[in-house]
Design a protein around this motif. Sequence first.
Motif, PDB file in Angstrom:
ATOM      1  N   LEU A 346      37.195   6.939   7.342  1.00 42.69           N
ATOM      2  CA  LEU A 346      38.253   7.874   7.763  1.00 42.69           C
ATOM      3  C   LEU A 346      38.539   7.736   9.263  1.00 42.69           C
ATOM      4  O   LEU A 346      39.695   7.874   9.701  1.00 42.69           O
ATOM      5  N   LYS A 347      37.517   7.464  10.040  1.00 42.18           N
ATOM      6  CA  LYS A 347      37.710   7.256  11.481  1.00 42.18           C
ATOM      7  C   LYS A 347      38.575   6.015  11.728  1.00 42.18           C
ATOM      8  O   LYS A 347      39.433   6.004  12.626  1.00 42.18           O
ATOM      9  N   GLU A 348      38.346   4.955  10.909  1.00 43.64           N
ATOM     10  CA  GLU A 348      39.176   3.759  11.045  1.00 43.64           C
ATOM     11  C   GLU A 348      40.639   4.043  10.688  1.00 43.64           C
ATOM     12  O   GLU A 348      41.562   3.558  11.349  1.00 43.64           O
ATOM     13  N   MET A 354      46.881   6.311  10.007  1.00 46.49           N
ATOM     14  CA  MET A 354      47.173   6.434   8.583  1.00 46.49           C
ATOM     15  C   MET A 354      46.527   7.698   8.019  1.00 46.49           C
ATOM     16  O   MET A 354      45.524   8.202   8.546  1.00 46.49           O
ATOM     17  N   GLU A 355      47.103   8.217   6.932  1.00 47.56           N
ATOM     18  CA  GLU A 355      46.581   9.388   6.259  1.00 47.56           C
ATOM     19  C   GLU A 355      45.688   8.971   5.087  1.00 47.56           C
ATOM     20  O   GLU A 355      45.823   7.888   4.530  1.00 47.56           O
ATOM     21  N   ARG A 356      44.761   9.875   4.711  1.00 46.88           N
ATOM     22  CA  ARG A 356      43.846   9.587   3.596  1.00 46.88           C
ATOM     23  C   ARG A 356      44.616   9.378   2.293  1.00 46.88           C
ATOM     24  O   ARG A 356      44.253   8.537   1.469  1.00 46.88           O
ATOM     25  N   ILE A 363      37.854   2.012   2.653  1.00 45.68           N
ATOM     26  CA  ILE A 363      37.135   0.772   2.956  1.00 45.68           C
ATOM     27  C   ILE A 363      36.848   0.738   4.449  1.00 45.68           C
ATOM     28  O   ILE A 363      37.746   0.925   5.274  1.00 45.68           O
ATOM     29  N   CYS A 364      35.576   0.509   4.751  1.00 46.82           N
ATOM     30  CA  CYS A 364      35.147   0.459   6.154  1.00 46.82           C
ATOM     31  C   CYS A 364      34.713  -0.970   6.484  1.00 46.82           C
ATOM     32  O   CYS A 364      34.012  -1.603   5.689  1.00 46.82           O
ATOM     33  N   MET A 365      35.147  -1.469   7.625  1.00 42.51           N
ATOM     34  CA  MET A 365      34.788  -2.815   8.057  1.00 42.51           C
ATOM     35  C   MET A 365      34.104  -2.737   9.417  1.00 42.51           C
ATOM     36  O   MET A 365      34.576  -2.051  10.331  1.00 42.51           O
ATOM     37  N   CYS A 369      29.574   0.748   9.917  1.00 47.18           N
ATOM     38  CA  CYS A 369      29.740   1.418   8.613  1.00 47.18           C
ATOM     39  C   CYS A 369      28.416   1.888   8.033  1.00 47.18           C
ATOM     40  O   CYS A 369      28.325   2.976   7.456  1.00 47.18           O
ATOM     41  N   TYR A 370      27.380   1.067   8.151  1.00 42.22           N
ATOM     42  CA  TYR A 370      26.095   1.380   7.527  1.00 42.22           C
ATOM     43  C   TYR A 370      24.967   1.559   8.536  1.00 42.22           C
ATOM     44  O   TYR A 370      23.812   1.660   8.140  1.00 42.22           O
ATOM     45  N   ARG A 371      25.296   1.584   9.810  1.00 45.75           N
ATOM     46  CA  ARG A 371      24.233   1.678  10.823  1.00 45.75           C
ATOM     47  C   ARG A 371      23.480   3.002  10.722  1.00 45.75           C
ATOM     48  O   ARG A 371      22.248   3.017  10.555  1.00 45.75           O
TER      49      ARG A 371
END
Length: 414
Positions: A346-348, A354-356, A363-365, A369-371
């Motif tokens: 959502l932060k990206e 852009m809206e949700r 999708i997070c790139m 994302c997983y830290r």
Amino acid sequence: MLGLLKGFVGLSGAILTQFYLAIYGTDSKSLILLIAWLPAALSVVFVYTIRERKPERQPNELRVFYHFLYVSIVLALFLMAMNIVEKQVDFSKAAYSGSAAVVCAMLFTPLIIAIREDWIQWNLENQDGMKPAADTPVDRALDIAREVKSEVSKEKEEKTMKSCFLSIWNKPERGEDYTILQALTSMDMLILFAATFCGLGGSLTAVDNLGQIGESLGYPTKTIKSFVSLVSIWNYFGRVFSGFVSESLLVKYKMPRPLMMTFVLLLACVGHLLVAFPFSGSVYAASVIMGFAFGAQLPLLFAIISELFGLKYYSTLFNCGQLASPLGSYILNVKITGLLYDHEALKELAKKGMERSSVKELICMGVQCYRVPFIILSSVTFFGALISLVLVMRTRKFYSSDIYKKFREIHGVS
């Protein structure tokens, strides 16, 4: 045996992949169909091979076990080699079929070993049947001892049935047969449950998210598929290693089996940290470590339960012990990792303006994302390792004794 049987379960993902590629090629929609019909068909075919056997010790049982182990190791190495080759070379349908045929032949090799041993045993029984039976004083004494033990166990069972709730706090010594309530309310089971919640819950979360981890770090689709196969293969090695090595260390050095679980959980922490702080190719190492650690925990859990709480209600306690795994996976995966991943996605979107509602799937790139989720997983798993150390201290005296003595006495083995 737990490690060996669970090891084949660990290989099942890589085995099904070979069958899927041989039968359906790269048609991913047919994978669900394969999973639906193949296990059901195998169950129908082989259900008639199940027989009840008397629990007799065989003089060459260790040699036969090693034969089964060698076959499974060769199968695992072949699957790993195929995984590497398939990533480098584009296979045809015929090549995939040949690979699946080799896997199938290796899977049926243990059946040949079993038939051979049954044939040898049948010949020995026929030779013994031609000799007059010798009823020695030792045999009569063993028979009397077994009858007395059987009567005593029946009396104990009747008393247990009458006073199931009354004896819940009157627990027997470790290694004796606990009732279900006695085991579930014991401190040892609660500690084991907490360690399993942290360890298996974290490992399942890592394995479930492995595809998205590779995607978020920019790995190609073909490479991401190899991560899944690597997890499956090293899952096998973890299961066989933990069962075999922990048994050897227990017999030779009286090392408490929960200590092996501590080492495995510490190893899992390393795998989680490799995802939290990635570098080039780190997900390869992480998939190997996480697969190995995930597989190694299951045989240890089941063996510890059988040793501490007896075998009388083992099947029930076996499944109760596993409840910590899906519970831990749900909390750590859905409630922590999933929510934090969505938060980063959502932060990206916000950065892109852009809206949700404008995207179907979040999708997070990137490494962020997983830290945080995997730092949390590493911390939780480390806490599980500390909890398992408490169980090591509590059971150190029990494991320093001869925990298999009663089983040798039952079967009349010196």
